[in-house]
Enzyme design. Structure first.
Site, mmCIF file in Angstrom:
data_model
loop_
_atom_site.group_PDB
_atom_site.id
_atom_site.type_symbol
_atom_site.label_atom_id
_atom_site.label_comp_id
_atom_site.label_asym_id
_atom_site.label_seq_id
_atom_site.Cartn_x
_atom_site.Cartn_y
_atom_site.Cartn_z
ATOM 1 N N CYS A 2 0.854 -1.172 0.000
ATOM 2 C CA CYS A 2 0.000 0.000 0.000
ATOM 3 C C CYS A 2 0.891 1.223 0.000
ATOM 4 C CB CYS A 2 -0.877 0.037 1.252
ATOM 5 S SG CYS A 2 -1.983 -1.371 1.404
ATOM 6 N N ILE A 52 -5.336 -7.120 0.123
ATOM 7 C CA ILE A 52 -4.754 -8.463 0.126
ATOM 8 C C ILE A 52 -5.475 -9.353 1.140
ATOM 9 C CG2 ILE A 52 -2.645 -9.821 0.515
ATOM 10 C CD1 ILE A 52 -2.324 -8.003 -1.873
ATOM 11 N N ASN A 75 1.576 0.184 5.626
ATOM 12 C CA ASN A 75 1.984 -0.467 4.382
ATOM 13 C C ASN A 75 2.770 -1.704 4.767
ATOM 14 O OD1 ASN A 75 4.668 0.279 2.055
ATOM 15 N ND2 ASN A 75 3.027 -1.189 1.850
#
Lengths: 647, 395
Positions: A2, A52, A75
């Site tokens: 991300c 995900i 992230n």
């Protein structure tokens, strides 16, 4: 994968959603699935999501704790989130999503910053603690720096501002962050082909060091280290603790740890694949995937010219382990067409030319999967680079008296250069000259730094001619790091230096940006916390044995190959690596880049590089008197980057 | 009758600026009242065929490479001096014809025949980049002697004038600017040729034109890279590049690199007879030559600007060499920094955003070209000086 970004403005200032939206959009490639922005007073958080785990909208970020006073943008992946979730639920926390991200806010509430020490995964995160009396923003990065994190603190007390982001691009959306280049970073970029952390290419921006955190509030700025980092850096025998177990038991443990790590990292709500080069690390990952009971899709990239092609090995491994294998055979045109896009993916100058292969492979894999395992880290943990071995073997030269050594190798260098221009046949001679130059090192640190990134690439004094100014010779760089390792055996010092420089700044940066460019998440099972701790316990004689690099993993792989009926020779063959014929291309197909970006008059107008010195390099390269391909590529990459992002 | 014996080592049927200038100028001189012109030119394939309809009395002689040509050329010139007794020698280049004139001093002096020489720009500079250029550099004293020994020196621009004065130390008063010209009967505005619109797929497109040999200093690269700044707003913009040369592959790579490959049309070499049709496809003409004094590469003037002007096209020119003289002023076009593709794009954007302004500049450029820059005007300038020089009576 991300993208995260955010700001913490000065007293009395209000963060604006529109500005955070702009920051988020600047990194939309990292997260094509969703965008989230949260603004509270002077603080704003932004997130681009690549979904995900828990694909629902409820898992979009920023995510909050129960009362909404703690928020996080994140992230990465936390692979042990299920265990931690159980623990936190037992402590009374209520989870709103199935996402691993939510662990961070509840964990932080429960354990404070120490929560991060419990994570096994890769992460770059920003956490806003808006509770009364706190009002602080915390940035943290995983121990190896798998995920990037840039930040900028500008202004003095009373008007200080913080901004952070996964990449430079979002920070460049903020008018109050200066665009001034850090000329020392420019020089170091030419030396290493990357900008070494914690610097960035811009004066006002830095990279958060791997395994550290930064706490920012109106009260001040505080920095600290994660305990995990200390654990993985206990390192490689650094504490003196060595396993006395025999080779067979260590082999069994490596097998178990790797299988466990891969099993953890296969957790996903979207398809997972694996990059397969046919080398030791990726082959071991495939073997471990098989042991985890997963039939997996594998991806290789080959080059049309046999000299550079490794796909045959990859194919054999894939067939033996029954993967669904996909091969991309690329030609010069594929690479050359990609060149103009490089500055878009690498928004900080980056000049490892194999990034082109990485991008092509990532795009190819993204057609079928959203997550791919990569063998990154295996070489660093288990002493896998020929350069590491060369450094180890050359080190004893240090024992010679410095003046005598420098005179000796200086004379050798002059003798070799006197042999003249042998054209393409003179490559060994050119390498010998480079080695003679390296061996004239002034300090141990200088010797070590010669082997980080591109070996050489030029004597520092000549490199300094390229970038005029009162800097560039203050090296050796990484001096404090190397000093901090004094007292450790040489092999451990080399391992640590590679882990903390080359791994993060080249290997992981390349994988992150290449996969980010097409919305693919790369995972790195060798950098699993348990695996790293295990590698640290393996005695060095089982990493480099009888000159064989990465001995223990090779031994494990040979056994796996035998079980599958593959020739064991494949496990013992020398590291080939994926290179591209840049040396030739810069004289032929890519010569136009030399003309376009290294034009003397345009360099003179820019005033950053010395045009005549650059012209000297270009001529030497074009006339085949030397191979300056890495340096020319660095200069071209830099100017392309600058044109794209700063003009 | 005023007799001019001219020599041009670079002459038709070769293409290029000097060959064009030599032919057009000599034709205009020959057409002047009371003037007779003879030309000595190198023997070239197709040369005699060209000469038959050229309007210039031409004698072709076999000549070796320029550096070796002065002696055989002097022999040919010497015969003409003795048999034809011209009033002046006009050398279109200093090497070999200027040197030949110098060698003939013992013959010219008693006959009282002065010589004149024309300076184009680049040939005045020296370089040691390769053997050929080093040989030319070694002849530098001869070059200075040729220019200093001339009764008069003509140059194509103020830039070249300064070069002659600086490089050859010629007294300022002896150097006269004689801008090259254009034949308004050959170059004039007309509607775009349909076959070319089809061939280059330019129907409905907005065309910028370059006519140049494809060499690295001509600035085709910057015109191409400028397109990236226009592409989003003007996807219909096209760059039509006429000419061939060693730089083509690089230029094609650059076009791909900047993502404007589909906006650039490489037309290849264009026959002289269709050049006007190509100028008339465009809204503006471009040539962005850069000066490189080391190579050396410079644009001494740029006849193509005047040809474009005669067709009513404004020009965007690189501010280097003699290009400011060729364009003539902001009323006729735009002068830009030839290294700065944003500056180039800015001028192109003006053409695209304000077509009426571009047309006005094109009309002003045409008025200047057809009024001030014809070959007849150039011939008159030269003739005035040569006649005055002859009347002074010494060689």
């Amino acid at each position: 994968m991300c993208g995260i970004a955010g700001i913490f403005l000065g007293p009395g200032e209000l963060a604006r959603e529109e500005e955070l939206g702009r920051m988020a959009r600047a990194m939309r490639r990292r997260g094509p699935d969703a965008q989230g922005v949260h603004v509270t007073g002077a603080v704003g958080l932004a997130h681009r999501r690549l979904s995900i785990i828990d694909l629902s909208e409820g898992a979009n970020q920023p995510l909050f704790n129960e009362d909404g006073r703690i928020a996080v943008v994140f992230n990465g992946e936390i692979y042990n989130f299920q265990e931690l979730r159980g623990e936190l639920e037992r402590a009374g926390h209520r989870f709103a999503t199935r996402s691993d991200t939510e662990i961070i806010v509840h964990g932080f509430e429960e354990w404070g910053i120490e929560a991060f020490d419990r994570f096994n995964g890769m992460f770059a995160l920003a956490l806003w603690d808006g509770r009364e009396g706190r009002r602080e923003l915390i940035l943290a990065r995983d121990p190896f720096g798998v995920k990037p994190l840039f930040y900028s603190i500008t202004g003095g007390a009373g008007s200080r501002r913080l901004a952070f982001a996964s990449e430079l691009k979002p920070l460049l959306q903020l008018p109050w962050i200066g665009r001034e280049l850090d000329r020392e970073s420019v020089f170091q970029f030419l030396k290493f082909s990357h900008v070494p952390n914690p610097r960035s290419i811009l004066k006002e921006v830095r990279q958060l060091r791997p395994g550290t955190w930064l706490r920012y509030s109106e009260r001040g700025v505080e920095e600290g280290r994660l305990a995990i980092r200390a654990e993985t850096a206990r390192d490689h025998g650094a504490s003196g603790e060595k396993e006395s177990r025999d080779e067979a038991s260590l082999l069994r443990e490596l097998d178990r740890v790797l299988t466990e790590s891969v099993r953890r990292q296969l957790v996903s709500d979207v398809p997972v694949g694996c990059f397969l080069s046919g080398g030791v690390d990726s082959s071991l990952l495939i073997a471990a995937c098989g042991a985890s009971g997963s039939a997996i899709e594998t991806f290789s990239i080959g080059y049309r010219e046999k000299e550079y092609d490794e796909t045959g090995y990859a194919r054999q491994v894939a067939e033996a382990f029954g993967t669904r294998h996909h091969e991309l055979v690329a030609g010069p045109r594929d690479y050359i067409d990609l060149v103009p896009e490089v500055p878009e993916f690498f928004d900080q100058p980056f000049a490892d030319p194999t990034l082109l292969s990485s991008v092509l492979l990532a795009r190819f894999a993204r057609e079928r999967v959203k997550v791919a395992l990569s063998g990154d880290g295996g070489d660093e943990l288990f002493f896998g680079y020929p350069y590491q071995r060369a450094l180890l073997h050359l080190w004893p030269v240090e024992a010679l008296p410095g003046a005598a050594r420098r005179a000796l190798f200086g004379a050798a260098g002059r003798l070799l250069s006197g042999l003249g221009n042998l054209g393409a046949r003179g490559r060994s001679l050119q390498q010998a000259m480079k080695l003679a130059d390296i061996l004239r090192f002034e300090s141990q640190a200088e010797l070590i730094q010669s082997f980080i990134g591109t070996v050489g690439p030029l004597p520092l004094a000549r490199l300094a001619e390229l970038v005029p100014g009162d800097f560039g010779l203050e090296g050796p760089y990484h001096g404090p790091l190397i000093e901090s390792l004094a007292g450790l055996p040489r092999d451990q010092r080399i391992t640590q230096v590679y882990l903390r420089t080359f791994l993060v700044d080249t290997v992981l940066a390349k994988t992150d940006r290449a996969t980010m460019a097409c919305g693919l998440e790369a995972r790195v099972p060798f950098l699993d916390r348990e695996m790293a701790a295990f590698a640290a316990r393996v005695p060095f004689e089982l990493k480099l044995r009888r000159g064989i690099l990465k001995y223990l993993p090779r031994r494990l792989l040979a056994g796996k190959f035998r079980e599958r009926g593959l020739p064991t020779d494949l496990a013992w063959r020398a590291k080939q690596g994926f290179s591209i014929p840049l040396r030739e291309w810069l004289r032929t197909d890519l010569k136009y880049l030399v003309d376009e970006y290294l034009d003397e008059e345009r360099l003179r107008r820019e005033g950053l590089f010395a045009p005549k010195a650059v012209r000297g390099l270009v001529r030497e390269h074009l006339q085949e008197r030397a191979n300056h391909s890495h340096l020319l590529w660095s200069l071209i990459s830099f100017r392309m980057w600058k044109e794209r992002h700063l003009s | 009758m005023f007799r001019i014996l001219a020599t041009s080592f670079d002459y038709r049927p070769r293409l290029g600026g000097v060959a064009t200038l030599a032919h057009e100028l000599l034709r205009a001189l020959g057409g002047s009242h009371g003037v007779e012109v003879r030309l000595i030119a190198p023997r070239l394939p197709g040369g005699e065929g060209f000469d038959r309809g050229s309007g210039v009395a031409t004698r072709r002689v076999p000549l070796p490479k320029a550096a070796l040509a002065p002696v055989p050329l002097a022999a040919s010139l010497g015969r003409e001096l003795l048999t034809w007794r011209p009033d002046a020698l006009l050398n279109l280049l200093w090497l070999p014809e200027g040197v030949a004139s110098l060698l003939l001093a013992p013959l010219r002096a008693p006959l009282g025949i002065p010589y004149f020489v024309y300076g184009h720009g680049v040939e005045l500079l020296e370089s040691d980049l390769n053997l050929k250029k080093r040989v030319r550099s070694a002849l530098s004293p001869a070059k200075r002697a040729v220019f200093r020994g001339a009764r008069g020196v003509f140059v194509n621009s103020g830039f070249t004038r300064a070069l002659v004065i600086r490089e050859c130390r010629v007294p300022e008063a002896r150097v006269r600017i004689a801008h090259p010209g254009v034949d308004p009967r050959a170059f004039f505005p007309e509607a775009p040729a349909r076959d070319l619109l089809e061939r280059y797929e330019l129907r409905g497109k907005r065309v910028f034109l370059m006519v140049t040999r494809l060499e690295d200093y001509k600035g085709v690269d910057r015109a191409i890279s400028a397109l990236r700044w226009l592409k989003a707003d003007f996807p219909e913009a096209r760059l039509l590049v006429c000419g061939e040369g060693p730089d083509r592959a690089r230029l094609e790579s650059i076009a791909r690199h900047y993502g404007v490959g589909e906006l650039v049309v490489f037309a290849g070499a264009v026959p002289a007879g269709r050049l006007r049709d190509h100028y008339n496809l465009a809204e503006a003409f471009l040539l962005l030559s850069r000066s490189n004094f080391e190579a050396p590469n410079i644009e001494g003037f740029g006849i193509v600007f005047v040809e474009a002007a005669a067709c009513g096209k404004p020009s965007i020119g690189g501010d280097s060499g003699g290009i400011p003289d060729a364009i003539g002023g902001p009323e006729n076009g735009w002068l830009v920094d030839p290294y700065d593709d944003r500056a180039v794009a800015k001028a192109m954007r003006e053409v695209l955003e304000r077509p009426e302004e571009a047309r006005a500049r094109g009309e002003a450029a045409r008025a200047r070209a057809t009024g001030e820059l014809t070959w007849d005007r150039m011939a008159a300038t030269l003739l005035e000086t040569m006649r005055a020089g002859r009347s002074r009576g010494e060689a």
